[in-house]
Design an enzyme around this catalytic site. Structure first.
Site, mmCIF file in Angstrom:
data_model
loop_
_atom_site.group_PDB
_atom_site.id
_atom_site.type_symbol
_atom_site.label_atom_id
_atom_site.label_comp_id
_atom_site.label_asym_id
_atom_site.label_seq_id
_atom_site.Cartn_x
_atom_site.Cartn_y
_atom_site.Cartn_z
ATOM 1 N N TYR A 94 4.854 -9.637 7.556
ATOM 2 C CA TYR A 94 3.627 -7.548 7.695
ATOM 3 C C TYR A 94 4.067 -7.252 8.786
ATOM 4 O O TYR A 94 4.022 -8.440 10.152
ATOM 5 C CB TYR A 94 2.801 -7.530 6.751
ATOM 6 C CG TYR A 94 2.515 -7.815 5.939
ATOM 7 C CD1 TYR A 94 2.567 -6.536 5.364
ATOM 8 C CD2 TYR A 94 1.993 -8.704 5.097
ATOM 9 C CE1 TYR A 94 2.391 -6.569 3.014
ATOM 10 C CE2 TYR A 94 1.884 -8.867 3.754
ATOM 11 C CZ TYR A 94 1.816 -8.079 3.417
ATOM 12 O OH TYR A 94 2.103 -8.501 2.029
ATOM 13 N N TYR A 107 -4.721 -9.495 2.317
ATOM 14 C CA TYR A 107 -4.954 -8.121 2.633
ATOM 15 C C TYR A 107 -4.583 -7.918 3.743
ATOM 16 O O TYR A 107 -5.323 -8.482 5.076
ATOM 17 C CB TYR A 107 -6.359 -7.338 2.159
ATOM 18 C CG TYR A 107 -6.235 -7.745 0.765
ATOM 19 C CD1 TYR A 107 -5.789 -6.618 -0.415
ATOM 20 C CD2 TYR A 107 -7.679 -8.419 -0.124
ATOM 21 C CE1 TYR A 107 -6.000 -7.065 -1.452
ATOM 22 C CE2 TYR A 107 -8.014 -8.645 -0.957
ATOM 23 C CZ TYR A 107 -7.079 -7.165 -2.201
ATOM 24 O OH TYR A 107 -6.920 -7.557 -3.312
ATOM 25 N N ASP A 141 0.487 -1.131 0.071
ATOM 26 C CA ASP A 141 0.096 0.098 -0.149
ATOM 27 C C ASP A 141 1.047 1.280 0.557
ATOM 28 O O ASP A 141 2.026 1.327 -0.021
ATOM 29 C CB ASP A 141 -1.295 -0.479 1.430
ATOM 30 C CG ASP A 141 -2.061 -1.272 1.140
ATOM 31 O OD1 ASP A 141 -2.464 -1.090 0.294
ATOM 32 O OD2 ASP A 141 -2.671 -1.990 2.514
#
Ligand SMILES: [Zn+2]
Length: 447
Positions: A337, A409, A268
């Site tokens: 992440y 996501y 993103d």
């Protein structure tokens, strides 16, 4: 032996007669006439073939003049259409000047002088683009092709070479000799497209093949997009993109027209890309400098780090084929992440421990996130979370390290996207969660 001689005489007779009937109808220069007989003999130029045939026709005319009833009208047409030695023979025996006509196919322009002029201009273009290999492409006006085809069809010639092939071969050879450069049929540095209009005037355009470089990038700041994003009013949504940064650094170095990137997936805009960095391929379009050492590329990229928190390293030359490869394989590669999460209600360590256990090796169902529904089709995808490690910062703030499939996501895994992602951290804890900082810390290598 006698049979051989007889066969050969027959062959010569046929060829000469055919050349005569072609020249009665069309004016042709040596090269264009010779090309109609390109399959006869080896190691000869079409010019030589045409010249020889015209010499034989001149001898034939003289012979007819001295032995038979001369066909003066036919001889005159042959002199006008053949020019050269036929015209001078005609002048000598009939005492009449004639005006030779221009070649029906090339307007009389095809020949050594033209080929040499093209080669000289081509060589200066190859130097301008620092090419070490080249390829020639020929574009001919349709009318030229039609004029040639008309003769071939009418005279049923099965021994011709196309003008395109002759030009390609002769120009290629002349370029090799003029600037000592090698052709490369598979991966030339530069393709020279030589176009001829209906009057056979030429122009040369250069198609410099791009240079591809493999590398990795790190985004040590937020609000950096991959490629420039423009708002509806034409303004820029974010001050800089990875692509603009790389183009800014490398465009002048390669004297290129444009620099674009092809990355193995993307994060993103507001996420950093740290840790392992993300693989990418840089495409340098229309470069005029081709042999820039990798070290120099890297030092220029490092120098430019002062203008934006973007780090790029390149490792080796690559190819267009590898772009598809890194894009395809990146989808299957796992990622790690780090996300900072704010909770609307207090959380405690045992809740977080239970969350880690619940999400260990857990499949997640995700409908396309609300935030990108405008750009992407609504569909469900399934991705797996392998491990989650949490770190409590305060009773409302914690961090999570998430090891998962590429394409998951992560923000939606945290807040649940109103039930479109399930299970989610928010759903599991029964609390409203806000992911406020996201970093990609590890992207599995594509190879
Ligand atoms: Zn010609």
């Amino acid at each position: 032996m006698n049979q051989n001689i007889e066969g050969f005489s027959k062959l010569v007779e046929n060829i000469v007669n055919k050349a005569e009937s072609i020249l009665i109808e069309y004016p042709l220069c040596n090269s264009c006439l010779g090309r109609m007989f390109a399959k006869y003999g080896i190691g000869l130029s079409n010019y030589d073939r045409g010249f020889t045939l015209k010499t034989l026709l001149a001898i034939k005319i003289h012979n007819e003049y001295t032995t038979n009833t001369p066909r003066r009208e036919v001889h005159k047409i042959l002199a006008e259409n053949g020019g050269g030695q036929i015209a001078s023979t005609y002048r000598k025996i009939y005492g009449e000047q004639i005006e030779p006509r221009k070649c029906h196919i090339c307007s009389g322009k095809l020949g050594e002088t033209l080929i040499e002029a093209i080669a000289r201009e081509a060589c200066s273009k190859l130097r301008e683009y620092s090419a070490s290999t080249f390829l020639v492409g020929i574009v001919l006006d349709r009318e030229i092709l039609e004029r040639e085809l008309e003769i071939i069809v009418k005279h049923g010639s099965d021994s011709t070479e196309s003008i395109k092939r002759e030009l390609k071969r002769e120009i290629g050879k002349a370029i090799m000799e003029t600037c000592n450069i090698q052709p490369d049929f598979a991966k030339p540095d530069v393709v020279l497209v030589i176009s001829f209009d209906r009057e056979f005037n030429y122009s040369i355009s250069v198609e410099a093949n791009p240079i591809f470089l493999t590398g990795k990038y790190w985004k040590n700041g937020r609000n950096i997009s991959h490629i420039p994003w423009y708002t509806r009013s034409g303004g820029k949504k974010y001050p800089i993109s990875i692509q603009e940064f790389i183009e800014y650094a490398l465009k002048d170095l390669f004297e290129a027209e444009e620099v674009v990137i092809h990355a193995a997936g993307r994060e993103d805009v507001d996420a950093r890309m740290i840790g392992s960095g993300r693989p990418l391929i840089i495409e340098v379009k229309k470069p005029k400098r081709r042999s820039v050492p990798i070290d120099q590329v890297n030092s220029v990229l490092l120098e430019k780090y002062t203008i934006a928190p973007i780090r790029v390293e390149v490792y080796s030359e690559s190819s267009r084929r590898e772009i598809g490869l890194i894009k395809e394989t990146s989808k299957q590669k796992k990622k790690v992440y780090r996300v900072s999460i704010y909770s609307s209600e207090p959380v405690n360590p045992s809740e977080l421990q239970a969350l880690e256990e619940f999400f260990s090796n857990r499949e997640i169902k995700q409908r396309t996130p609300t935030r990108i529904l405008r750009r992407k089709k609504d569909r469900e995808r399934r991705r797996r979370v392998y491990t989650v490690k949490t770190y409590m910062v305060s009773n409302r703030v914690f961090e999570a390290l998430i090891h998962c499939d590429g394409g998951l996501y992560v923000k939606e895994l945290v807040h649940g996207d109103n039930g479109r992602t399930t299970p989610s951290f928010s759903e599991y804890l029964g609390k409203k969660l806000i992911p406020f900082e996201l970093d990609v810390v590890y992207v599995e290598d594509v190879k």
